[in-house]
Design a protein around this motif. Structure first.
Motif, PDB file in Angstrom:
ATOM      1  N   SER A  29      19.793   2.995  -0.723  1.00  0.00           N
ATOM      2  CA  SER A  29      19.481   3.658  -1.991  1.00  0.00           C
ATOM      3  C   SER A  29      20.753   4.197  -2.599  1.00  0.00           C
ATOM      4  N   GLY A  30      20.754   4.269  -3.898  1.00  0.00           N
ATOM      5  CA  GLY A  30      21.962   4.736  -4.575  1.00  0.00           C
ATOM      6  C   GLY A  30      21.872   6.171  -4.994  1.00  0.00           C
ATOM      7  N   GLY A  31      20.782   6.862  -4.703  1.00  0.00           N
ATOM      8  CA  GLY A  31      20.648   8.228  -5.159  1.00  0.00           C
ATOM      9  C   GLY A  31      19.746   8.992  -4.249  1.00  0.00           C
ATOM     10  N   SER A  32      19.188  10.070  -4.783  1.00  0.00           N
ATOM     11  CA  SER A  32      18.333  10.900  -3.974  1.00  0.00           C
ATOM     12  C   SER A  32      16.891  10.745  -4.389  1.00  0.00           C
ATOM     13  N   GLY A  33      16.020  11.233  -3.504  1.00  0.00           N
ATOM     14  CA  GLY A  33      14.604  11.213  -3.811  1.00  0.00           C
ATOM     15  C   GLY A  33      13.955   9.957  -3.314  1.00  0.00           C
ATOM     16  N   PRO A  34      12.617   9.959  -3.214  1.00  0.00           N
ATOM     17  CA  PRO A  34      11.898   8.817  -2.705  1.00  0.00           C
ATOM     18  C   PRO A  34      11.935   7.663  -3.690  1.00  0.00           C
ATOM     19  N   THR A  35      11.990   6.477  -3.156  1.00  0.00           N
ATOM     20  CA  THR A  35      11.939   5.282  -3.989  1.00  0.00           C
ATOM     21  C   THR A  35      10.950   4.316  -3.391  1.00  0.00           C
ATOM     22  N   THR A  36      10.580   3.343  -4.153  1.00  0.00           N
ATOM     23  CA  THR A  36       9.734   2.291  -3.623  1.00  0.00           C
ATOM     24  C   THR A  36      10.525   1.017  -3.574  1.00  0.00           C
ATOM     25  N   GLU A  37      10.195   0.180  -2.606  1.00  0.00           N
ATOM     26  CA  GLU A  37      10.913  -1.071  -2.464  1.00  0.00           C
ATOM     27  C   GLU A  37      10.046  -2.222  -2.879  1.00  0.00           C
ATOM     28  N   VAL A  90       0.855  -1.189   0.000  1.00  0.00           N
ATOM     29  CA  VAL A  90       0.000   0.000   0.000  1.00  0.00           C
ATOM     30  C   VAL A  90       0.890   1.237   0.000  1.00  0.00           C
ATOM     31  N   THR A  91       0.607   2.182  -0.905  1.00  0.00           N
ATOM     32  CA  THR A  91       1.316   3.467  -0.940  1.00  0.00           C
ATOM     33  C   THR A  91       0.330   4.576  -0.615  1.00  0.00           C
ATOM     34  N   LEU A  92       0.716   5.429   0.336  1.00  0.00           N
ATOM     35  CA  LEU A  92      -0.121   6.564   0.725  1.00  0.00           C
ATOM     36  C   LEU A  92       0.498   7.843   0.196  1.00  0.00           C
ATOM     37  N   ARG A  93      -0.324   8.694  -0.370  1.00  0.00           N
ATOM     38  CA  ARG A  93       0.122   9.993  -0.870  1.00  0.00           C
ATOM     39  C   ARG A  93      -0.122  11.021   0.240  1.00  0.00           C
ATOM     40  N   MET A  94       0.958  11.639   0.732  1.00  0.00           N
ATOM     41  CA  MET A  94       0.864  12.581   1.841  1.00  0.00           C
ATOM     42  C   MET A  94       0.963  14.021   1.341  1.00  0.00           C
ATOM     43  N   ASN A  95       0.333  14.931   2.062  1.00  0.00           N
ATOM     44  CA  ASN A  95       0.460  16.360   1.757  1.00  0.00           C
ATOM     45  C   ASN A  95       1.650  16.920   2.535  1.00  0.00           C
ATOM     46  N   GLU A  96       2.787  16.292   2.356  1.00  0.00           N
ATOM     47  CA  GLU A  96       3.996  16.633   3.097  1.00  0.00           C
ATOM     48  C   GLU A  96       5.156  16.680   2.103  1.00  0.00           C
ATOM     49  N   PRO A  97       5.680  17.873   1.758  1.00  0.00           N
ATOM     50  CA  PRO A  97       6.723  17.972   0.731  1.00  0.00           C
ATOM     51  C   PRO A  97       7.947  17.108   1.011  1.00  0.00           C
ATOM     52  N   GLN A  98       8.332  17.000   2.288  1.00  0.00           N
ATOM     53  CA  GLN A  98       9.549  16.246   2.604  1.00  0.00           C
ATOM     54  C   GLN A  98       9.334  14.738   2.454  1.00  0.00           C
ATOM     55  N   TYR A  99       8.173  14.261   2.874  1.00  0.00           N
ATOM     56  CA  TYR A  99       7.847  12.829   2.773  1.00  0.00           C
ATOM     57  C   TYR A  99       6.548  12.683   1.974  1.00  0.00           C
ATOM     58  N   PRO A 100       6.617  12.748   0.636  1.00  0.00           N
ATOM     59  CA  PRO A 100       5.395  12.750  -0.166  1.00  0.00           C
ATOM     60  C   PRO A 100       4.649  11.422  -0.164  1.00  0.00           C
ATOM     61  N   ASN A 101       5.378  10.323   0.101  1.00  0.00           N
ATOM     62  CA  ASN A 101       4.739   9.003   0.088  1.00  0.00           C
ATOM     63  C   ASN A 101       5.153   8.198   1.307  1.00  0.00           C
ATOM     64  N   ILE A 102       4.218   7.411   1.806  1.00  0.00           N
ATOM     65  CA  ILE A 102       4.506   6.434   2.860  1.00  0.00           C
ATOM     66  C   ILE A 102       4.019   5.091   2.343  1.00  0.00           C
ATOM     67  N   LEU A 160       6.554  -1.427   7.654  1.00  0.00           N
ATOM     68  CA  LEU A 160       6.442  -0.032   7.234  1.00  0.00           C
ATOM     69  C   LEU A 160       7.735   0.324   6.530  1.00  0.00           C
ATOM     70  N   VAL A 161       7.641   0.768   5.291  1.00  0.00           N
ATOM     71  CA  VAL A 161       8.845   1.147   4.545  1.00  0.00           C
ATOM     72  C   VAL A 161       9.358   2.459   5.117  1.00  0.00           C
ATOM     73  N   TRP A 162      10.598   2.448   5.580  1.00  0.00           N
ATOM     74  CA  TRP A 162      11.191   3.628   6.196  1.00  0.00           C
ATOM     75  C   TRP A 162      11.169   4.787   5.210  1.00  0.00           C
ATOM     76  N   PRO A 163      10.466   5.890   5.529  1.00  0.00           N
ATOM     77  CA  PRO A 163      10.338   6.988   4.552  1.00  0.00           C
ATOM     78  C   PRO A 163      11.664   7.680   4.304  1.00  0.00           C
ATOM     79  N   ARG A 164      11.898   8.010   3.050  1.00  0.00           N
ATOM     80  CA  ARG A 164      13.100   8.741   2.669  1.00  0.00           C
ATOM     81  C   ARG A 164      12.707  10.185   2.369  1.00  0.00           C
ATOM     82  N   ALA A 165      13.400  11.090   2.996  1.00  0.00           N
ATOM     83  CA  ALA A 165      13.109  12.498   2.737  1.00  0.00           C
ATOM     84  C   ALA A 165      13.468  12.824   1.294  1.00  0.00           C
ATOM     85  N   ARG A 166      12.679  13.697   0.668  1.00  0.00           N
ATOM     86  CA  ARG A 166      12.962  14.101  -0.706  1.00  0.00           C
ATOM     87  C   ARG A 166      14.334  14.759  -0.770  1.00  0.00           C
TER      88      ARG A 166
END
Length: 197
Positions: free
Chosen positions: A189-197, A148-160, A176-182
């Motif tokens: 992770s090998g880069g920046s930005g949110p990813t899905t596992e 399940v992916t949740l879309r948040m109204n949070e710029p730093q953590y847009p998805n949970i 719970l997938v540990w949220p990655r800050a944008r």
């Protein structure tokens, strides 16, 4: 003539039995496919109603706590080994103290009442809508795992993201997938930005 009638009756019975079997199998398949969505909806309603009992029942809390503690440790270790100077020292210090600081806090906060409090705060502040409304993706990963992916109204953590597993005859949230800050690379992770596992 009697023989033909017997054959016709037997054929009708066979068709009826096969039809009943298909209907039963179809009903079982439909129940299986819809069950995690029903669980997700029940969790949504329980959070909205602040129903601690149902929230406790639908989430495997020991599993979620253990996995989150491991993710935080991995994140701190990644920061400690990937940083330099004061950042590396701070991350290493946090890593050393995490069993004494984070673990007791996690045991208290990562709980039915803690989740309900966080959800209520997120709803009041506008960071999240209801769980059901915030769901942007919900589907099977495997026959016994449901993402399940949740879309948040949070710029730093847009998805949970969280995962439900079929345990016995019921679905439970157990990861719970540990949220990655944008813009910040998380553990593994090998880069920046949110990813899905």
């Amino acid at each position: 003539m009697a023989y033909l009638e017997t054959e016709v009756i037997a054929a009708h019975r066979h068709i009826r039995r096969r039809t009943v079997a298909y209907v039963v199998l179809g009903a079982l398949l439909a129940s299986y496919l819809s069950y995690p969505y029903v669980t997700l909806y029940r969790l949504d309603r329980a959070l909205e109603a602040s129903d601690t009992r149902v929230v406790a029942e639908l989430i495997d809390w020991p599993s979620v706590r253990t996995q989150l503690k491991a993710d935080v440790t991995t994140s701190l270790a990644t920061q400690a080994y990937g940083a330099s100077g004061p950042e590396a020292i701070g991350a290493a210090f946090a890593l050393a103290l995490s069993p004494y600081v984070f673990d007791p806090v996690a045991d208290r906060v990562i709980s039915p009442s803690g989740l309900i409090a966080w959800h209520s705060d997120a709803r009041r502040s506008g960071r999240s809508s209801t769980l059901w409304e915030a769901t942007s993706y919900a589907f099977f990963r495997t026959p016994t795992r449901f993402l399940v992916t949740l879309r948040m109204n949070e710029p730093q953590y847009p998805n949970i993201e969280f995962e439900m597993r079929l345990k016995g005859l019921r679905w439970q949230v157990d990861h719970l997938v540990w949220p990655r800050a944008r813009g910040i690379a998380g553990p593994g992770s090998g880069g920046s930005g949110p990813t899905t596992e």
